[in-house]
Scaffold this motif. Structure first.
Motif, PDB file in Angstrom:
ATOM      1  N   ILE A  94      51.709  44.280  42.690  1.00 44.33           N
ATOM      2  CA  ILE A  94      50.335  44.732  42.462  1.00 44.33           C
ATOM      3  C   ILE A  94      49.433  43.947  43.410  1.00 44.33           C
ATOM      4  O   ILE A  94      49.306  42.732  43.305  1.00 44.33           O
ATOM      5  CB  ILE A  94      49.902  44.510  41.005  1.00 44.33           C
ATOM      6  N   ASN A  95      48.783  44.663  44.328  1.00 43.02           N
ATOM      7  CA  ASN A  95      47.928  44.010  45.314  1.00 43.02           C
ATOM      8  C   ASN A  95      46.486  43.861  44.866  1.00 43.02           C
ATOM      9  O   ASN A  95      45.781  42.957  45.325  1.00 43.02           O
ATOM     10  CB  ASN A  95      47.939  44.806  46.625  1.00 43.02           C
ATOM     11  N   SER A  96      46.033  44.759  43.987  1.00 46.03           N
ATOM     12  CA  SER A  96      44.612  44.760  43.641  1.00 46.03           C
ATOM     13  C   SER A  96      44.409  45.221  42.213  1.00 46.03           C
ATOM     14  O   SER A  96      45.096  46.133  41.729  1.00 46.03           O
ATOM     15  CB  SER A  96      43.846  45.676  44.608  1.00 46.03           C
ATOM     16  N   LEU A  97      43.448  44.582  41.530  1.00 47.37           N
ATOM     17  CA  LEU A  97      43.001  44.968  40.188  1.00 47.37           C
ATOM     18  C   LEU A  97      41.503  45.187  40.215  1.00 47.37           C
ATOM     19  O   LEU A  97      40.768  44.443  40.873  1.00 47.37           O
ATOM     20  CB  LEU A  97      43.289  43.869  39.171  1.00 47.37           C
ATOM     21  N   VAL A  98      41.036  46.184  39.472  1.00 45.79           N
ATOM     22  CA  VAL A  98      39.607  46.410  39.349  1.00 45.79           C
ATOM     23  C   VAL A  98      39.320  47.013  37.986  1.00 45.79           C
ATOM     24  O   VAL A  98      40.139  47.763  37.441  1.00 45.79           O
ATOM     25  CB  VAL A  98      39.096  47.328  40.487  1.00 45.79           C
ATOM     26  N   PHE A  99      38.161  46.669  37.413  1.00 42.35           N
ATOM     27  CA  PHE A  99      37.732  47.245  36.148  1.00 42.35           C
ATOM     28  C   PHE A  99      36.885  48.489  36.387  1.00 42.35           C
ATOM     29  O   PHE A  99      36.053  48.520  37.296  1.00 42.35           O
ATOM     30  CB  PHE A  99      36.892  46.245  35.345  1.00 42.35           C
ATOM     31  N   SER A 100      37.089  49.487  35.538  1.00 39.24           N
ATOM     32  CA  SER A 100      36.207  50.647  35.535  1.00 39.24           C
ATOM     33  C   SER A 100      35.077  50.414  34.535  1.00 39.24           C
ATOM     34  O   SER A 100      35.080  49.437  33.771  1.00 39.24           O
ATOM     35  CB  SER A 100      36.982  51.910  35.168  1.00 39.24           C
ATOM     36  N   GLN A 101      34.130  51.325  34.491  1.00 43.94           N
ATOM     37  CA  GLN A 101      32.980  51.166  33.607  1.00 43.94           C
ATOM     38  C   GLN A 101      33.356  51.214  32.134  1.00 43.94           C
ATOM     39  O   GLN A 101      32.660  50.639  31.292  1.00 43.94           O
ATOM     40  CB  GLN A 101      31.932  52.231  33.925  1.00 43.94           C
ATOM     41  N   ASP A 102      34.477  51.871  31.797  1.00 45.90           N
ATOM     42  CA  ASP A 102      34.881  51.967  30.393  1.00 45.90           C
ATOM     43  C   ASP A 102      35.775  50.809  29.949  1.00 45.90           C
ATOM     44  O   ASP A 102      36.275  50.797  28.830  1.00 45.90           O
ATOM     45  CB  ASP A 102      35.569  53.300  30.095  1.00 45.90           C
TER      46      ASP A 102
END
Length: 217
Positions: free
Chosen positions: A110-118
């Protein structure tokens, strides 16, 4: 500004360009560096460790995952840290450093993690897949790109997800998972994507050991 190196050092760079060594971890390559709300830095290494560096530069080990390289580290609004590893796992780390496995993708690094608005997590892998991880840890495949490994993810204000690849492409992914190629930079692997306050997208590339900031309008 703070910069981390593969020699396990963190450097502080002032607005005038003066560079001073801020901290040494005596560990391995620092892959991810995040500033917390209290001003402390958290550094994740290729030895699967997370270190806390306070505002004075004092270093303490925060957590050890024993799960390969940590490529991405995020702080969430619920007070937990989330760390993604080269063994395709996402870990949740409490404020006391207790780590529990939150999700397993059974994919690749896993190279990248990001949160969404929910509050959901989105994870990008070396096999060019993007996975959605719900707040309860349930994993579903969001999209697979016909490209090379994805290095960076970022959400826009309209909820679209942008993905940057090692083939120098940027993809726009709609909320339903439909992916379209947004831009081709022809400048080597894109390692970082960020939106500016005016809505422009900036891409940092790695080409012949030189980083470039490119504006995509």
């Amino acid at each position: 500004m703070y910069a981390a190196t593969d020699q396990s050092n963190v450097w502080r760079v002032t607005t005038s360009g003066t560079v001073t060594k801020f901290a040494s971890l005596n560990d391995s390559a620092i892959i991810s560096l995040v500033l917390s709300q209290d001003g402390s830095l958290y550094a994740a290494t290729s030895n699967s460790n997370v270190w806390r560096i306070d505002t004075s530069g004092m270093v303490t080990k925060f957590a050890s995952l024993n799960d390969g390289w940590i490529f991405s580290l995020l702080f969430s609004s619920d007070g937990f840290w989330y760390a993604a590893t080269s063994r395709s796992n996402v870990w949740r780390i409490a404020t006391d450093g207790t780590a529990t496995k939150f999700a397993s993708l059974n994919d690749s690094t896993i190279n990248s993690l990001v949160f969404s608005q929910d509050g959901s997590l989105y994870a990008a892998t070396q096999t060019s897949n993007v996975w959605r991880i719900a707040t309860d840890g349930m994993v579903t495949k969001f999209v697979g790109l016909s490209d090379s490994q994805i290095y960076s993810l970022v959400f826009s204000q309209d909820g679209s997800l942008y993905a940057a690849t090692s083939s120098s492409n940027v993809w726009r992914i709609a909320t339903g998972g439909t992916a379209t190629k947004f831009a081709s930079l022809n400048d080597g692997a894109i390692r970082s994507l960020r939106f500016s306050s005016d809505g422009s997208l900036y891409a940092g590339t790695y080409n012949s050991n030189v980083w470039h900031a490119l504006v995509i309008n």
